[in-house]
Write a protein that holds these residues in place. Structure first.
Motif, short mmCIF file in Angstrom:
data_model
loop_
_atom_site.label_atom_id
_atom_site.label_comp_id
_atom_site.label_asym_id
_atom_site.label_seq_id
_atom_site.Cartn_x
_atom_site.Cartn_y
_atom_site.Cartn_z
N ASP A 60 29.03 41.03 25.14
CA ASP A 60 28.05 40.55 26.11
C ASP A 60 28.71 39.68 27.17
O ASP A 60 28.41 39.79 28.36
CB ASP A 60 26.93 39.77 25.41
CG ASP A 60 26.05 40.64 24.55
OD1 ASP A 60 26.01 41.87 24.78
OD2 ASP A 60 25.40 40.09 23.64
N LEU A 61 29.63 38.83 26.75
CA LEU A 61 30.35 37.98 27.69
C LEU A 61 31.25 38.81 28.59
O LEU A 61 31.28 38.61 29.81
CB LEU A 61 31.17 36.92 26.95
CG LEU A 61 31.98 35.97 27.82
CD1 LEU A 61 31.08 35.21 28.79
CD2 LEU A 61 32.78 35.00 26.95
N LEU A 62 31.96 39.77 28.01
CA LEU A 62 32.83 40.63 28.81
C LEU A 62 32.03 41.45 29.82
O LEU A 62 32.44 41.60 30.97
CB LEU A 62 33.65 41.56 27.91
CG LEU A 62 34.72 40.88 27.06
CD1 LEU A 62 35.33 41.87 26.07
CD2 LEU A 62 35.79 40.27 27.94
N ASP A 63 30.87 41.95 29.41
CA ASP A 63 30.01 42.71 30.32
C ASP A 63 29.53 41.84 31.47
O ASP A 63 29.51 42.28 32.63
CB ASP A 63 28.81 43.28 29.57
CG ASP A 63 29.18 44.39 28.60
OD1 ASP A 63 30.31 44.92 28.69
OD2 ASP A 63 28.34 44.71 27.73
N ALA A 64 29.17 40.61 31.17
CA ALA A 64 28.71 39.69 32.21
C ALA A 64 29.84 39.37 33.20
O ALA A 64 29.62 39.32 34.41
CB ALA A 64 28.17 38.41 31.59
N ILE A 65 31.03 39.19 32.69
CA ILE A 65 32.19 38.90 33.55
C ILE A 65 32.48 40.11 34.44
O ILE A 65 32.72 39.96 35.65
CB ILE A 65 33.41 38.50 32.71
CG1 ILE A 65 33.16 37.13 32.07
CG2 ILE A 65 34.68 38.49 33.56
CD1 ILE A 65 34.18 36.74 31.02
N GLN A 66 32.45 41.31 33.87
CA GLN A 66 32.69 42.53 34.65
C GLN A 66 31.64 42.69 35.76
O GLN A 66 31.96 43.05 36.88
CB GLN A 66 32.69 43.77 33.75
CG GLN A 66 33.90 43.88 32.86
CD GLN A 66 35.18 44.05 33.66
OE1 GLN A 66 35.19 44.59 34.76
NE2 GLN A 66 36.28 43.56 33.11
N LEU A 67 30.40 42.40 35.42
CA LEU A 67 29.32 42.48 36.40
C LEU A 67 29.55 41.49 37.54
O LEU A 67 29.39 41.81 38.72
CB LEU A 67 27.96 42.23 35.74
CG LEU A 67 26.75 42.24 36.66
CD1 LEU A 67 26.57 43.60 37.32
CD2 LEU A 67 25.50 41.85 35.87
N GLY A 68 29.95 40.28 37.18
CA GLY A 68 30.22 39.26 38.20
C GLY A 68 31.36 39.66 39.11
O GLY A 68 31.28 39.50 40.33
#
Length: 144
Positions: A42-50
């Protein structure tokens, strides 16, 4: 949590909080609001989105700077005509307002597009209204 304003994409991680915290964070520009425990993915996905949003924002800014530079190459008459086009005026209305023939107006538009590039014309309403206000164009600027 007080009023939040974020310059860059943010991911909030919190151990506990109330319902107003994520709302405030998201309104302030947060990409994601994660509560503990959270999955690493979830954290990695959020970082990628950012990162993707930031890349898109930078590309947009770069294209707007290029369009602005092209726009600056237009004559005052071409800018005047473009402002009226964006305001929704017809060619004959523009001609009447600025005191030229409709043929002159029709000849100015292609020249403006040629100078500014093919990508400029389809997006006039979105960007041009931020740079020139049709209300400012109340008197003819003179002949080209």
């Amino acid at each position: 949590m007080g009023r939040c304003i974020f310059a860059a994409a943010s991911v909030f991680i919190i151990g506990h909080g109330d319902i107003s915290m994520p709302v405030t964070a998201m309104k302030g520009g947060a990409i994601e609001f994660l509560t503990k425990p959270f999955r690493n993915q979830d954290l990695l996905d959020a970082i990628q989105l950012g990162l993707a949003r930031d890349r898109a924002r930078l590309e947009y800014q770069k294209s707007m700077v290029a369009l602005r530079a092209r726009f600056e190459t237009l004559t005052s008459r071409e800018r005047e005509v473009m402002a009226l086009v964006v305001a929704g005026r017809l060619n004959k209305q523009i001609a009447y307002e600025i005191g030229v023939s409709e043929i002159t107006v029709k000849s100015i538009l292609p020249r403006s597009c040629a100078r500014c590039g093919r990508l400029l014309c389809p997006i006039w309403p979105g960007w041009l209204t931020n740079w020139i206000s049709p209300a400012k164009v109340s008197k003819p600027l003179g002949c080209i």
